[in-house]
Write a protein that holds these residues in place. Structure first.
Motif, PDB file in Angstrom:
ATOM      1  N   THR A   1       3.194  13.700  -2.991  1.00  0.00           N
ATOM      2  CA  THR A   1       3.427  14.224  -4.343  1.00  0.00           C
ATOM      3  C   THR A   1       3.399  15.751  -4.380  1.00  0.00           C
ATOM      4  N   ASP A   2       2.590  16.374  -3.489  1.00  0.00           N
ATOM      5  CA  ASP A   2       2.276  17.808  -3.606  1.00  0.00           C
ATOM      6  C   ASP A   2       1.683  18.090  -4.990  1.00  0.00           C
ATOM      7  N   SER A   3       1.041  17.084  -5.579  1.00  0.00           N
ATOM      8  CA  SER A   3       0.467  17.290  -6.909  1.00  0.00           C
ATOM      9  C   SER A   3      -0.622  18.364  -6.833  1.00  0.00           C
ATOM     10  N   PRO A   4      -0.761  19.188  -7.853  1.00  0.00           N
ATOM     11  CA  PRO A   4      -0.237  19.029  -9.216  1.00  0.00           C
ATOM     12  C   PRO A   4       1.189  19.532  -9.417  1.00  0.00           C
ATOM     13  N   PHE A   5       1.872  19.899  -8.342  1.00  0.00           N
ATOM     14  CA  PHE A   5       3.217  20.471  -8.472  1.00  0.00           C
ATOM     15  C   PHE A   5       4.272  19.366  -8.396  1.00  0.00           C
ATOM     16  N   LEU A   6       5.506  19.706  -8.753  1.00  0.00           N
ATOM     17  CA  LEU A   6       6.692  18.896  -8.456  1.00  0.00           C
ATOM     18  C   LEU A   6       6.659  17.450  -8.934  1.00  0.00           C
ATOM     19  N   ALA A   7       6.247  17.242 -10.182  1.00  0.00           N
ATOM     20  CA  ALA A   7       6.282  15.882 -10.733  1.00  0.00           C
ATOM     21  C   ALA A   7       7.707  15.340 -10.671  1.00  0.00           C
ATOM     22  N   PRO A   8       7.857  14.087 -10.216  1.00  0.00           N
ATOM     23  CA  PRO A   8       9.211  13.538 -10.069  1.00  0.00           C
ATOM     24  C   PRO A   8       9.891  13.274 -11.410  1.00  0.00           C
ATOM     25  N   HIS A   9      11.204  13.194 -11.379  1.00  0.00           N
ATOM     26  CA  HIS A   9      11.990  12.787 -12.536  1.00  0.00           C
ATOM     27  C   HIS A   9      11.545  11.383 -12.958  1.00  0.00           C
ATOM     28  N   PRO A  10      11.323  11.019 -14.193  1.00  0.00           N
ATOM     29  CA  PRO A  10      11.579  11.794 -15.414  1.00  0.00           C
ATOM     30  C   PRO A  10      10.368  12.578 -15.915  1.00  0.00           C
ATOM     31  N   LEU A  11       9.388  12.792 -15.056  1.00  0.00           N
ATOM     32  CA  LEU A  11       8.168  13.499 -15.480  1.00  0.00           C
ATOM     33  C   LEU A  11       8.228  14.980 -15.146  1.00  0.00           C
ATOM     34  N   ARG A  12       9.374  15.431 -14.661  1.00  0.00           N
ATOM     35  CA  ARG A  12       9.533  16.816 -14.213  1.00  0.00           C
ATOM     36  C   ARG A  12       8.950  17.789 -15.233  1.00  0.00           C
ATOM     37  N   GLY A  13       8.137  18.741 -14.728  1.00  0.00           N
ATOM     38  CA  GLY A  13       7.557  19.754 -15.610  1.00  0.00           C
ATOM     39  C   GLY A  13       6.143  19.412 -16.041  1.00  0.00           C
ATOM     40  N   SER A  14       5.750  18.147 -15.910  1.00  0.00           N
ATOM     41  CA  SER A  14       4.381  17.788 -16.286  1.00  0.00           C
ATOM     42  C   SER A  14       3.467  17.941 -15.078  1.00  0.00           C
ATOM     43  N   GLN A  15       2.165  17.825 -15.326  1.00  0.00           N
ATOM     44  CA  GLN A  15       1.195  17.921 -14.225  1.00  0.00           C
ATOM     45  C   GLN A  15       1.346  16.685 -13.339  1.00  0.00           C
ATOM     46  N   ASN A  16       1.599  16.898 -12.074  1.00  0.00           N
ATOM     47  CA  ASN A  16       1.803  15.772 -11.162  1.00  0.00           C
ATOM     48  C   ASN A  16       0.463  15.203 -10.697  1.00  0.00           C
ATOM     49  N   THR A  17       0.483  13.952 -10.241  1.00  0.00           N
ATOM     50  CA  THR A  17      -0.738  13.283  -9.805  1.00  0.00           C
ATOM     51  C   THR A  17      -0.378  12.285  -8.695  1.00  0.00           C
TER      52      THR A  17
ATOM     53  N   MET B   1       0.830  -1.213   0.000  1.00  0.00           N
ATOM     54  CA  MET B   1       0.000   0.000   0.000  1.00  0.00           C
ATOM     55  C   MET B   1       0.861   1.259   0.000  1.00  0.00           C
ATOM     56  N   LEU B   2       0.396   2.250  -0.766  1.00  0.00           N
ATOM     57  CA  LEU B   2       1.065   3.549  -0.776  1.00  0.00           C
ATOM     58  C   LEU B   2       0.092   4.609  -0.262  1.00  0.00           C
ATOM     59  N   ILE B   3       0.640   5.641   0.362  1.00  0.00           N
ATOM     60  CA  ILE B   3      -0.171   6.777   0.803  1.00  0.00           C
ATOM     61  C   ILE B   3       0.470   8.054   0.278  1.00  0.00           C
ATOM     62  N   ASP B   4      -0.354   8.911  -0.317  1.00  0.00           N
ATOM     63  CA  ASP B   4       0.125  10.251  -0.688  1.00  0.00           C
ATOM     64  C   ASP B   4      -0.279  11.181   0.452  1.00  0.00           C
ATOM     65  N   SER B   5       0.711  11.606   1.233  1.00  0.00           N
ATOM     66  CA  SER B   5       0.407  12.348   2.464  1.00  0.00           C
ATOM     67  C   SER B   5       0.167  13.843   2.230  1.00  0.00           C
ATOM     68  N   HIS B   6       0.281  14.298   0.986  1.00  0.00           N
ATOM     69  CA  HIS B   6       0.055  15.731   0.724  1.00  0.00           C
ATOM     70  C   HIS B   6      -0.149  15.953  -0.776  1.00  0.00           C
ATOM     71  N   CYS B   7      -1.365  16.306  -1.142  1.00  0.00           N
ATOM     72  CA  CYS B   7      -1.626  16.690  -2.537  1.00  0.00           C
ATOM     73  C   CYS B   7      -2.849  17.596  -2.554  1.00  0.00           C
ATOM     74  N   HIS B   8      -3.186  18.069  -3.722  1.00  0.00           N
ATOM     75  CA  HIS B   8      -4.296  19.023  -3.858  1.00  0.00           C
ATOM     76  C   HIS B   8      -5.281  18.488  -4.888  1.00  0.00           C
ATOM     77  N   LEU B   9      -6.460  18.118  -4.433  1.00  0.00           N
ATOM     78  CA  LEU B   9      -7.455  17.509  -5.333  1.00  0.00           C
ATOM     79  C   LEU B   9      -8.613  18.448  -5.683  1.00  0.00           C
ATOM     80  N   THR B  10      -8.599  19.667  -5.162  1.00  0.00           N
ATOM     81  CA  THR B  10      -9.716  20.572  -5.461  1.00  0.00           C
ATOM     82  C   THR B  10      -9.614  21.074  -6.906  1.00  0.00           C
TER      83      THR B  10
END
Ligand SMILES: [Zn+2]
Length: 244
Positions: free
Chosen positions: A192-208, A1-10
């Motif tokens: 993830t802090d998505s939609p920000f800070l997409a990890p390498h190699p996705l850097r610059g794309s919309q994070n999820t 199991m994975l948990i994303d402890s911080h993101c923005h879904l609004t």
């Protein structure tokens, strides 16, 4: 199991929440905390949490924002599926005047309601180290800073976790990667802090939130343990901190 402890879904951050959550589920992300940035955004996050399994909300005023109604804030913070206060903190790069008082107010509410804090600190580590966080617990989200500051958190704030976002995977992040190595597994969270800070190699794309797996894999390699082991440990840490 994975948990994303911080993101923005609004809506302003995530145009299609159902699709985003379906992708997260496919990637093995079972729990997600959607973080508030204003009163309205927090309220919308609570509604998303109440309507989707595995989603929890944090109620917070970001250092770039202000709050016109603290009574309403406290009311929201006590609603079902609220797991934290945040994000709140100090941001001396983009934050507004008065941000310290707004942060202190949220620390007080977290203390009173016994909720963990999701703290945002940018270019403000010296002031954070002077603040009174007694009687609170939480996480320093998207950690950045130097080793002295990291050691301060690890030794003086034992009820706080350190969370890394996708930027720890960047090619030019060797300093941050060295600090991540120093964080004991039992104090580590991932986000993830998505939609920000997409990890390498996705850097610059919309994070999820699905991409949290990439960052967990990166940190697992850094710490020379398996993806499964680190997923288990960081998920357990998030469950303990947020009571989810
Ligand atoms: Zn955030």
């Amino acid at each position: 199991m994975l948990i994303d402890s911080h993101c923005h879904l609004t809506k302003k951050f995530c145009p299609d929440v159902d699709q985003t959550l379906a992708q997260a589920k496919d990637a093995g992300v079972e729990k997600i905390i959607t973080i508030g940035t204003t009163l309205e955004d927090s309220q919308e996050g609570i509604e998303i949490a109440q309507n989707h399994d595995g989603v929890y909300a944090a109620v917070g005023i970001h250092p770039e924002e202000s709050c016109a109604n603290w009574g309403k804030f406290e009311q929201l913070a006590q609603m079902p599926r609220v797991a934290a206060i945040g994000e709140c903190g100090l941001d001396y790069k983009v934050g507004l005047p008065g941000q310290k008082e707004i942060f202190e107010k949220q620390i007080g509410i977290a203390r009173k309601l016994n909720l963990p804090l999701s703290i945002h600190i940018r270019d403000a580590q010296d002031d954070l180290m002077k603040m009174d966080l007694a009687g609170t617990r939480g996480v320093f989200h998207c950690f950045s800073g130097d080793e002295r500051y990291l050691n301060f958190i690890l030794t003086k704030l034992p009820d706080f976790y350190i969370s890394f976002a996708g930027n720890v995977t960047f090619k030019n992040a060797s300093g941050l990667q060295q600090l991540a190595k120093l964080v004991p597994l039992e104090r580590l969270l991932v986000e993830t802090d998505s939609p920000f800070l997409a990890p390498h190699p996705l850097r610059g794309s919309q994070n999820t939130p699905a991409n949290v797996k990439i960052t967990v894999q990166f940190l697992a390699d850094l710490k020379s343990i398996s993806l499964e082991e680190l997923s288990k440990i960081t998920s357990k840490n998030a469950q303990i901190l947020f009571g989810i």
